[in-house]
Design an enzyme around this catalytic site. Sequence first.
Site, mmCIF file in Angstrom:
data_model
loop_
_atom_site.group_PDB
_atom_site.id
_atom_site.type_symbol
_atom_site.label_atom_id
_atom_site.label_comp_id
_atom_site.label_asym_id
_atom_site.label_seq_id
_atom_site.Cartn_x
_atom_site.Cartn_y
_atom_site.Cartn_z
ATOM 1 N N HIS A 1 0.833 -1.201 0.000
ATOM 2 C CA HIS A 1 0.000 0.000 0.000
ATOM 3 C C HIS A 1 0.874 1.261 0.000
ATOM 4 O O HIS A 1 0.597 2.231 -0.717
ATOM 5 C CB HIS A 1 -0.905 -0.028 1.244
ATOM 6 C CG HIS A 1 -1.673 1.219 1.484
ATOM 7 N ND1 HIS A 1 -1.359 2.106 2.499
ATOM 8 C CD2 HIS A 1 -2.740 1.745 0.846
ATOM 9 C CE1 HIS A 1 -2.207 3.110 2.475
ATOM 10 N NE2 HIS A 1 -3.059 2.929 1.486
ATOM 11 N N GLU B 1 2.223 1.803 -3.462
ATOM 12 C CA GLU B 1 1.194 2.374 -4.347
ATOM 13 C C GLU B 1 1.139 3.894 -4.205
ATOM 14 O O GLU B 1 1.066 4.627 -5.187
ATOM 15 C CB GLU B 1 -0.165 1.748 -4.026
ATOM 16 C CG GLU B 1 -1.326 2.373 -4.771
ATOM 17 C CD GLU B 1 -2.487 2.724 -3.864
ATOM 18 O OE1 GLU B 1 -2.976 3.869 -3.945
ATOM 19 O OE2 GLU B 1 -2.920 1.866 -3.065
ATOM 20 N N HIS B 2 1.178 4.378 -2.953
ATOM 21 C CA HIS B 2 1.155 5.822 -2.711
ATOM 22 C C HIS B 2 2.333 6.525 -3.377
ATOM 23 O O HIS B 2 2.189 7.608 -3.943
ATOM 24 C CB HIS B 2 1.197 6.093 -1.200
ATOM 25 C CG HIS B 2 -0.138 6.072 -0.545
ATOM 26 N ND1 HIS B 2 -0.564 7.059 0.317
ATOM 27 C CD2 HIS B 2 -1.172 5.196 -0.632
ATOM 28 C CE1 HIS B 2 -1.789 6.783 0.731
ATOM 29 N NE2 HIS B 2 -2.176 5.650 0.181
ATOM 30 N N GLU C 1 -3.905 8.192 7.873
ATOM 31 C CA GLU C 1 -4.904 7.363 7.176
ATOM 32 C C GLU C 1 -5.291 6.172 8.038
ATOM 33 O O GLU C 1 -6.481 5.837 8.154
ATOM 34 C CB GLU C 1 -4.322 6.887 5.837
ATOM 35 C CG GLU C 1 -5.319 6.186 4.939
ATOM 36 C CD GLU C 1 -4.715 5.791 3.592
ATOM 37 O OE1 GLU C 1 -4.831 4.614 3.227
ATOM 38 O OE2 GLU C 1 -4.131 6.672 2.919
#
Length: 429
Positions: free
Chosen positions: A68, A71-72, A143
């Site tokens: 993840h 991906e950012h 987040e």
Amino acid sequence: MYGKVNLMKLLDGMVKKVLGNGLKVFILPMKNYNKTIAVYSTKYGSLDSEFILPGSEEKIKVPEGIAHFLEHKMFDMEYGNAFDKFSELGAESNAFTSYNNTTYYFSTTSNFYESLKVLLDFVETPYFTEESVEKEKGIITQELKMYEDDPDWQVYLNLLKSLYHAFPVRIDIGGTVESIQRINTELLYKCYNTFYHPSNMVLFIIGPVDAKEVLEFVEKHEEKRNLKSQKEIKRIYPDEPKTVFQKEIKIRHSVAQPLLLLGFKDVDTGYDGEKLLKKDIIIGILLEIMFGKSSETYERLYEAGLIDDRFGFSFEAYKDYGFCTIGGNTRDPEKLANEIIKNINSFKTKGISREDFEIIKRKFKGDFIQSLNSLDFIAHSFISYYHRGIDMFDFPLALEELSFDEVVNYIESFFDEDRMSISMVLPKG
């Protein structure tokens, strides 16, 4: 067969090719649409934190949440941010990481080739700096804390933590606040070079395009990378018992009404492809018969005020794991849980009717054919199925060939209370 002619016509124009570097390319022309969608996906998700590099015996273990995190960071380029490039071209772009894959995509009604070049360039060009990685840790920490405040996510994640002892589906896709602190540029490049190799990726394009022309464009672009196909990556997962970790979990949260999710752990795993597709359809049919909005159970629970229109169910079917969820908001989670279990046991005793089976089969068939009008549905479903070794367009035939007896046989084996857990989020106070 309903929809057969349209589906055959649709697939007749599809171009498929495995390039020399291992990249799988699928292009589906849809001439009567204005929008074109391109999806670039790698079979790399949050589950893949331990693996062996292709062509070696080196075992690598990386922090949870790194897929993840990666991906950012992929949108970062030396020139700035790829999002801005898409905006300049009038294209909408986004990305997501799941347990099993990371996917990047855009949709546009103009400047398709320019947008496709941006997609290929930024996904194929890792650019990480120590400064930007440290900054991202703060963003992802916020987040993760935001999801901690989300009762819908918490009731879901707690259910997975209850169903699974060790399998990493029990860990938040974003990792933990502690795990992301251990991520650095070296680990990001290692994961990128392993999982973002074209042999582990698929490109799907759908819209009013000339398939051969698009394929030629992609081939020329990929030839410049000068990469060869590589062997499959060996992923290492912990041994997972067939039992559930715990039967029930309750937490208090700032909610006006309690939330309930009841889940069953699938232990019939280890395969993908057509067999997995069939199981996916079977459990879907059973859940629809038992709890769908046209069922007697749904109507009874709704009239009693135990559920509202947010009540639902799902089944996640993958090679290495699977589970179903049933539930939603309710004024009385204990009573709703008992009613769900009672309903399942009733179907175990009485079975399902052949009439209900045929009705739901027709519903599934109609829903699938109707969904083919949506390019977004086709694009994202194709990728989701592809990573499970399934051709989504096999769905109608698999559904057609499914027998009543095959579905009946799954009621007892899948809905086993010994493999059931319950997650509740209750109001504070």
